[in-house]
Design an enzyme around this catalytic site. Structure first.
Site, PDB file in Angstrom:
ATOM      1  N   GLY A 146      -7.571  30.111  31.646  1.00 16.33           N
ATOM      2  CA  GLY A 146      -7.725  31.482  32.147  1.00 16.33           C
ATOM      3  C   GLY A 146      -6.535  31.891  33.008  1.00 16.33           C
TER       4      GLY A 146
ATOM      5  N   ARG B 152     -12.423  38.507   7.444  1.00 14.63           N
ATOM      6  CA  ARG B 152     -13.108  38.254   8.715  1.00 14.63           C
ATOM      7  C   ARG B 152     -13.650  39.570   9.280  1.00 14.63           C
ATOM      8  NH1 ARG B 152     -12.711  34.114   6.936  1.00 14.63           N
ATOM      9  NH2 ARG B 152     -11.861  32.150   7.720  1.00 14.63           N
TER      10      ARG B 152
ATOM     11  N   TYR C 194     -15.847  22.103  17.354  1.00 16.13           N
ATOM     12  CA  TYR C 194     -16.000  23.274  18.226  1.00 16.13           C
ATOM     13  C   TYR C 194     -17.343  23.963  17.941  1.00 16.13           C
ATOM     14  CZ  TYR C 194     -15.540  28.093  19.756  1.00 16.13           C
ATOM     15  OH  TYR C 194     -15.785  29.320  20.315  1.00 16.13           O
TER      16      TYR C 194
ATOM     17  N   ARG D  56      -5.221  27.004   5.578  1.00 15.85           N
ATOM     18  CA  ARG D  56      -5.439  26.262   6.826  1.00 15.85           C
ATOM     19  C   ARG D  56      -6.771  25.525   6.668  1.00 15.85           C
ATOM     20  NH1 ARG D  56      -5.913  29.762  12.309  1.00 15.85           N
ATOM     21  NH2 ARG D  56      -7.959  30.236  11.441  1.00 15.85           N
TER      22      ARG D  56
ATOM     23  N   LEU E 296      -4.798  35.501  14.399  1.00 13.65           N
ATOM     24  CA  LEU E 296      -4.005  36.334  13.500  1.00 13.65           C
ATOM     25  C   LEU E 296      -3.393  37.561  14.186  1.00 13.65           C
ATOM     26  CD1 LEU E 296      -3.051  36.956  10.622  1.00 13.65           C
ATOM     27  CD2 LEU E 296      -5.225  38.170  10.261  1.00 13.65           C
TER      28      LEU E 296
HETATM   29  N1  UDP Z   1      -4.497  33.463   9.723  1.00 10.97           N
HETATM   30  C1  UDP Z   1      -3.322  33.542   8.996  1.00 10.97           C
HETATM   31  N2  UDP Z   1      -2.143  33.318   9.650  1.00 10.97           N
HETATM   32  C2  UDP Z   1      -2.084  33.016  10.980  1.00 10.97           C
HETATM   33  C3  UDP Z   1      -3.286  32.945  11.708  1.00 10.97           C
HETATM   34  C4  UDP Z   1      -4.484  33.176  11.046  1.00 10.97           C
HETATM   35  O1  UDP Z   1      -3.349  33.798   7.798  1.00 10.97           O
HETATM   36  O2  UDP Z   1      -0.983  32.793  11.492  1.00 10.97           O
HETATM   37  C5  UDP Z   1      -5.780  33.708   9.036  1.00 10.97           C
HETATM   38  C6  UDP Z   1      -6.759  32.561   9.156  1.00 10.97           C
HETATM   39  O3  UDP Z   1      -6.561  31.643   8.118  1.00 10.97           O
HETATM   40  C7  UDP Z   1      -8.093  33.305   9.046  1.00 10.97           C
HETATM   41  C8  UDP Z   1      -7.820  34.689   9.644  1.00 10.97           C
HETATM   42  O4  UDP Z   1      -6.386  34.814   9.659  1.00 10.97           O
HETATM   43  O5  UDP Z   1      -8.445  33.478   7.703  1.00 10.97           O
HETATM   44  C9  UDP Z   1      -8.314  34.820  11.064  1.00 10.97           C
HETATM   45  O6  UDP Z   1      -7.874  33.686  11.796  1.00 10.97           O
HETATM   46  P1  UDP Z   1      -7.978  33.580  13.362  1.00 10.97           P
HETATM   47  O7  UDP Z   1      -7.311  32.309  13.760  1.00 10.97           O
HETATM   48  O8  UDP Z   1      -7.464  34.835  13.992  1.00 10.97           O
HETATM   49  O9  UDP Z   1      -9.537  33.526  13.653  1.00 10.97           O
HETATM   50  P2  UDP Z   1     -10.672  32.532  13.103  1.00 10.97           P
HETATM   51  O10 UDP Z   1     -11.230  33.198  11.872  1.00 10.97           O
HETATM   52  O11 UDP Z   1     -10.053  31.212  12.850  1.00 10.97           O
HETATM   53  O12 UDP Z   1     -11.660  32.529  14.216  1.00 10.97           O
END
Ligand code: UDP
Length: 343
Positions: free
Chosen positions: A50, A235, A155, A296, A204
């Site tokens: 934080g 998402r 998590y 990922r 993202l």
């Molecule tokens: N994502 C991406 N590139 C990045 C970060 C995230 O393509 O550099 C994609 C990730 O694979 C997911 C979506 O964006 O499908 C949202 O990811 P984020 O990490 O923001 O949130 P999460 O869904 O993991 O909570």
């Protein structure tokens, strides 16, 4: 004489609310929303992730650990805390896979000690920051709360175990709880004074905007072969100000005796990674270099909330979560604070 709900809840007995993790991203926006709504937020934050600057100087602030029973007891007595909103947690999915023991200790075990202290002090109302990661790979989209919960990372598992422990604490001691299962929190305060600042940024929208600010060369799209219309993950992005309001509604609902349990907090609408990048290009008016990268690990194709339960029972509905508003507010924050809070 009946003085009314507002007297007891806002003006009187329920006014002081302890916010664990109140210096974090969602916590700090909720603290501000509570203060604006006439509550007395009190913040407890370890400042491991934080930011002290994310909490106004007029808000009582304590640096420390939720598992420190002595500190928590002192705060509750001194500040006359009546209810708690519990954000403090580790929240990096990748890190949780590498160090599951850290997540079960910091999230699950410490929350158990925290809630034991709260109950011993006579505080039995808690709104808890949970996650859509409790669902794992959903069987059904949009995802209803009664959906199967089978987390695919520590998590999500650490948060689900907390929800399950709350159920038993409710049976044994009358704990009044609500777990808000967030989908993808995003956006920033209207005036650009609060926003997202993680030491290790993985999300993202901030990463896209950092690319616009030339702090990164390109944004990687993780996977283009998902079973979605454009091949990228979908998402449900929810504005952090809508999330903040959901916590206040949850507190009020618990006071009114609405059943405890888990509630999705999302919009019911999903956007793909490509749609997010395109909207960021529109909002900023700049070209965003993109790299197509492998998937990922642990990313489901689509995560979209079913939101009828929270709408019906809490009377809450997302108001600021259209993608353009989310990215406009986040962009304002990043322009004003290109290096976050600077601490
Ligand atoms: N994502 C991406 N590139 C990045 C970060 C995230 O393509 O550099 C994609 C990730 O694979 C997911 C979506 O964006 O499908 C949202 O990811 P984020 O990490 O923001 O949130 P999460 O869904 O993991 O909570």
């Amino acid at each position: 004489m009946w003085l009314g709900f507002d007297y007891f809840f806002r003006g009187g007995a329920m006014k002081k609310i302890l916010i664990s993790g109140g210096a974090g991203y969602i916590g700090s926006h909720t603290v501000q929303a509570l203060a604006e709504a006439g509550y007395g937020p009190v913040v407890l934050d370890s400042l491991i992730s934080g930011h002290r600057k994310a909490v106004g100087e007029s808000i009582p602030f304590y640096q420390g650990d939720i598992a420190d029973a002595g500190l928590v007891t002192d705060i509750i007595k001194k500040e006359e805390v009546r209810a708690v909103i519990h954000f403090a947690a580790r929240s990096l999915v990748g890190e949780s896979v590498q160090k599951p023991d850290l997540y079960f200790e910091e999230n699950t075990a410490k929350t158990n000690r925290f809630v034991s202290t709260l109950l011993q002090c006579g505080v039995n109302t808690i709104v808890f920051s949970s996650t859509a990661a409790t669902y794992g790979n959903p069987e059904e989209i949009p995802i209803p709360e009664e959906s199967h919960t089978e987390p695919i990372n520590p998590y999500g598992a650490s948060k689900l175990m907390i929800e399950q422990s709350f159920y038993w604490l409710e049976q044994a001691y009358g704990l009044k709880w609500m777990a808000l299962r967030y989908f993808n929190a995003a956006g920033a305060a209207w005036d650009g004074s609060l926003g997202e600042d993680h030491t290790t940024e993985t999300h993202l929208i901030p990463l896209v905007l950092k690319t616009v600010l030339e702090q990164r060369e390109a944004i990687s799209i993780f996977g283009t072969d998902y079973k979605t219309p454009d091949g990228t993950c979908v998402r449900d992005y929810i504005h952090v100000l809508d999330l903040a309001e959901a916590h206040i509604r949850a507190l009020e609902a618990l006071e009114q005796g609405i059943p405890c349990g888990a509630y999705n907090v999302g919009t019911g609408t999903g956007y793909s990674v490509r749609e997010v990048i395109a909207m960021a290009g529109k909002v900023t008016g700049l070209d965003i270099p993109v790299l197509e990268a492998p998937r990922r690990e642990g990313d489901p194709d689509r995560l979209v909330a079913k939101v009828e339960k929270i709408q019906r029972r809490l009377g809450w509905q997302a108001r600021y979560s259209d993608l353009e508003t989310i990215i406009k507010t986040a962009w304002q924050w990043h322009q004003k604070h290109p290096h976050g809070y600077g601490d």
